[in-house]
Motif scaffolding. Structure first.
Motif: not given
Lengths: 78, 347
Positions: A1-4, A6-9, B204-215
């Motif tokens: 949720m935090v990312k969404e 932040e994506k919204a600005g 691993t039995e619990l793969p952590i999804p690759k982080p998808d960063r936001v600016p």
């Protein structure tokens, strides 16, 4: 949720106890809290102390929103 | 013998190529095209083959689906197969579309196959088992064999194993199972740790999804005039939980007016979160949603104004997709009120 959000600005600060989770999911501004069931006030302490803690952490959160950061930041709490 | 029905497009249905892609759906008795290949090892008789042009399905989806569903009415079948669709985009989407419709209407297991690049995979992988197939039709035998292997398990009522083992795209569902060798989680974890320390490979039995960063959103310039909104995943709601937010795996959220609320009183608000002991939060909801502190700091002029609602949902077992959707549903309310920054309290 935090990312969404932040994506919204919106600058957003996440107050949470599970810092590694917040870091992994990609929260950029993080303020640690004291536990999962009572993030901002330990019921084992006097009300006055809980209030002080809550005021303190909320201030830090507000300050975090007004702080320019270059990378994912965990704000210091005293 | 059990019965299966197969869906294929105009090309594999031997109607024609692109020029016949507008071909309206027909239900042929018996086996056509790939059905012969399936029949070699499938533990079911393919009683009908449905043929539909890819463009017809793409452009007249409702009509195509209706025609097929109407045609299947009253027919007895234990399994519905579609494809394999390889990397053919329209064919893959058609297979997914018809499988989903058949599964919903007749409650019969469905199975298809596509290449990872087929857009049908992203669209339908959470709705059905899609075998990970090859990119081109020259791999028909291999893809059909993979489908038949899983199909036979479904037909015989045998447990279908996890995605990586069976070769389908992960559906996003986790299932608890007893391992055949009865190795406990503690043993498996120690084995992984030992492997890691020895520099040996482990899975691993619990793969952590690759982080998808936001600016990083720019900071608030002037806190004294900023409008702040409060959001929580801690499940704080009015005691009657008016929006019926679920205690786990939430798909709903609510917003509650705090414009004249100096603090969230116990007995008026509570938490419905099922992931922690609610005693402390029920006794004082402000320990999760610090409305009291925010109102006090507002009075002191520490910041400009408080958005009149706080927003709440439950963050346990909630999928990232649902969480993202809920956040995006909340965003317009915050934009409309020109909110400058958000405090999210997570539990």
């Amino acid at each position: 949720m935090v990312k969404e959000f932040e994506k919204a600005g919106f600058p957003i600060v996440q107050m949470c106890n599970l810092i590694p989770v917040a870091k992994t999911v990609g929260s950029n501004r993080i303020v640690p809290t004291i536990s999962i069931p009572y993030p901002l006030g330990d019921p084992g302490t006097p009300k006055e102390e809980q209030w002080k803690l809550r005021m303190n952490r909320t201030k830090i959160a507000l300050d975090a929103l007004a702080t320019d950061i270059k990378e994912q930041t965990i704000f210091k709490v005293s | 013998m059990k019965k299966a029905i197969l869906y294929i497009n105009q090309f594999f249905g031997q109607i024609g190529g692109e020029d016949k892609a507008d071909f309206a759906p027909v239900i042929r008795e018996g086996k056509v095209g790939p059905a012969m290949e399936f029949a070699k090892n499938l533990q079911a008789d393919i009683t009908y083959t449905i043929i539909c042009g890819d463009n017809f399905m793409g452009s007249n989806t409702d009509e195509a689906v209706k025609t097929i569903l109407d045609g299947l009415e009253g027919k007895d079948f234990d399994l519905f197969l579609a494809g394999p669709a390889f990397q053919a985009g329209r064919y893959g989407v058609a297979c997914g579309t018809i499988c989903k419709a058949v599964k919903e209407k007749f409650n019969v297991p469905v199975l298809t196959s596509m290449n990872v690049e087929n857009p049908g995979v992203e669209m339908f992988k959470s709705n059905m088992l899609i075998m990970e197939g090859a990119n081109i039709a020259s791999h028909m035998r291999k893809d059909v064999a993979a489908m038949v292997k899983v199909a036979n398990k479904i037909l015989s009522g045998e447990q279908v194993g996890p995605a990586t083992e069976e070769g389908y795209f992960p559906t996003g569902r986790r299932k608890e199972v007893w391992l055949e060798d009865k190795t406990t989680a503690a043993d498996r974890m120690i084995n992984m740790l030992v492997a890691k320390l020895n520099g040996e490979p482990f899975v691993t039995e619990l793969p952590i999804p690759k982080p998808d960063r936001v600016p990083i959103a720019p900071a608030i310039k002037d806190l004294k005039h900023a409008k702040i909104a409060l959001v929580t995943t801690g499940g704080i709601v009015p005691v009657d939980n008016p929006d019926k937010i679920q205690s786990a795996s939430a798909t709903r959220w609510g917003r509650y007016d705090i414009s004249h609320t100096m603090r969230l009183e116990s007995g008026v608000y509570k938490t419905i979160h099922a992931g922690f002991d609610p005693a402390a939060a029920n006794d004082d909801p402000n320990v999760i949603t610090p409305v009291d502190a925010l109102q006090e700091l507002l009075k002191e002029g520490y910041y400009g104004s408080l958005h009149p609602y706080f927003y709440s949902t439950v963050g346990t077992g909630t999928t990232q997709a649902e969480a993202a959707r809920m956040a995006n549903e909340i965003v317009p309310y915050l934009k409309e009120d020109n909110v400058d920054g958000i405090i999210m309290v997570s539990t």
